[in-house]
Design a protein around this motif. Structure first.
Motif, short mmCIF file in Angstrom:
data_model
loop_
_atom_site.label_atom_id
_atom_site.label_comp_id
_atom_site.label_asym_id
_atom_site.label_seq_id
_atom_site.Cartn_x
_atom_site.Cartn_y
_atom_site.Cartn_z
N ARG A 148 -6.12 3.71 -4.16
CA ARG A 148 -7.57 3.56 -4.13
C ARG A 148 -8.29 4.90 -4.00
O ARG A 148 -9.52 4.95 -3.96
N ASP A 155 -11.00 -1.92 -5.13
CA ASP A 155 -10.18 -2.79 -4.28
C ASP A 155 -9.73 -4.06 -5.00
O ASP A 155 -9.12 -4.93 -4.38
N ARG A 181 -8.48 5.00 4.19
CA ARG A 181 -8.47 3.60 4.58
C ARG A 181 -7.95 3.49 6.01
O ARG A 181 -7.13 4.30 6.46
N ARG A 189 0.84 -1.19 0.00
CA ARG A 189 0.00 0.00 0.00
C ARG A 189 0.88 1.25 0.00
O ARG A 189 1.87 1.34 0.74
#
Length: 327
Positions: free
Chosen positions: A192, A261, A196, A169
């Motif tokens: 994304r 996702d 998050r 990430r």
């Protein structure tokens, strides 16, 4: 205390509160000229503080790591907060910190003024923490993430989700939030394009990129609320994993935002994880898949049985097929 000494201590406090300062920012904060700031920087270096300087438009000063640890300048409130934190750490899930915690606590408490001792005792006797439980968190990882949040520095890390799936990430960290005796990182996920929440105990291989970003306007209360909502959602929601026989880029083009996702599984397959507050909402997502695309499903027995029932009810509701090819 002379004006020069007082100003130098103020400069040290500023350097300890942030990783990087432009010379003009320090001069403005202290109410002096850039030249005076440079002289005070030299005084601190003579006292043993390693202060790194950078030239150019993005230049300035930052407190570097030296061979030893020079004295820290703490306010009364900071001293109280540190001692309470060290006393409470015996119940906190931080790995490898038992002996260092006691040593640091002993050094701090023996130099505390009596007034601060009384404040700490009052807080300790009239406030409690919930009992410790939950996963162990690496103290060094927590500290590095805290610095990245403070300095608005992008980080990359490996993350293992609740199902054991690993991903890398790229994030812009905003805040560390303790909730239910677990630590969470609230960050903007750059891949994304959204907020998050990450459990700290599932983060590994942290890379601090040294790339700064403009911090997003989000209050502490709103950040905590986002984390709490994400945790409640995960604890009360249903999950379905769809493996599509189509490349990731094609899946994202077909499904748009809903496939944010999704991840590639080789060149020809895409894993599309879904989360919903009802099983019915997961089943309805299957209608979004193009009819020519093959796929398989993975979920808990409860979800699979519900989707089977939903498909049987749909088939039963359809009219019988016609033998007339023209119809």
């Amino acid at each position: 205390m002379s004006d020069t000494t007082s100003r130098t201590l103020d400069l040290l406090s500023l350097l300890q509160s942030h990783r990087h300062w432009a010379c003009s920012e320090l001069a403005e904060r202290l109410g002096v000229t850039d030249r005076t700031v440079r002289r005070d920087i030299d005084r601190l270096r003579e006292l043993g503080y390693q202060i790194d300087a950078a030239r150019g438009a993005a230049g300035g000063y930052r407190l570097g790591a030296g061979t030893g640890m020079p004295p820290l300048l703490l306010t009364d409130d900071e001293g109280v907060a540190i001692v309470i934190g060290l006393r409470s750490q015996a119940t906190a899930a931080l790995r490898g910190s038992e002996h260092t915690t006691l040593s640091a606590l002993a050094k701090l408490e023996q130099v505390l003024p009596p007034a601060l001792r009384r404040r700490i005792e009052a807080l300790q006797t009239h406030a409690t923490l919930p009992p410790a439980h939950g996963p162990v968190v690496d103290a060094d990882l927590l500290a590095q993430l805290a610095l990245s949040c403070r300095d608005s520095e992008r980080v990359r890390f490996s993350y293992t989700d609740a199902k054991g799936a690993e991903s890398v990430r790229s994030t812009e960290p905003h805040m560390l939030v303790p909730l239910g005796r677990r630590w969470y990182l609230l960050a903007w996920d750059r891949d994304r394009a959204g907020w998050r929440t990450f459990r700290i105990d599932r983060i590994s291989t942290l890379l601090q990129t040294r790339v700064l970003f403009p911090a997003r306007a989000l209050s502490s209360d709103d950040a905590v609320a986002l984390v709490a909502a994400a945790v409640r959602w995960r604890d009360s929601s249903y999950r379905l994993t769809i493996t599509l026989r189509m490349p990731l880029a094609e899946a994202q083009a077909q499904l748009g935002w809903w496939a944010r996702d999704a991840v590639a599984q080789g060149p020809e397959h895409t894993v599309w994880p879904l989360v919903g507050d009802t099983i019915g909402s997961l089943g309805s997502a299957l209608s979004w898949i193009p009819t020519e695309v093959e796929y398989t499903l993975a979920a808990s027995p409860e979800v699979i049985d519900a989707i089977r029932l939903q498909s049987r009810r749909l088939a039963a509701a359809l009219p019988a097929p016609s033998d007339d090819p023209a119809r």
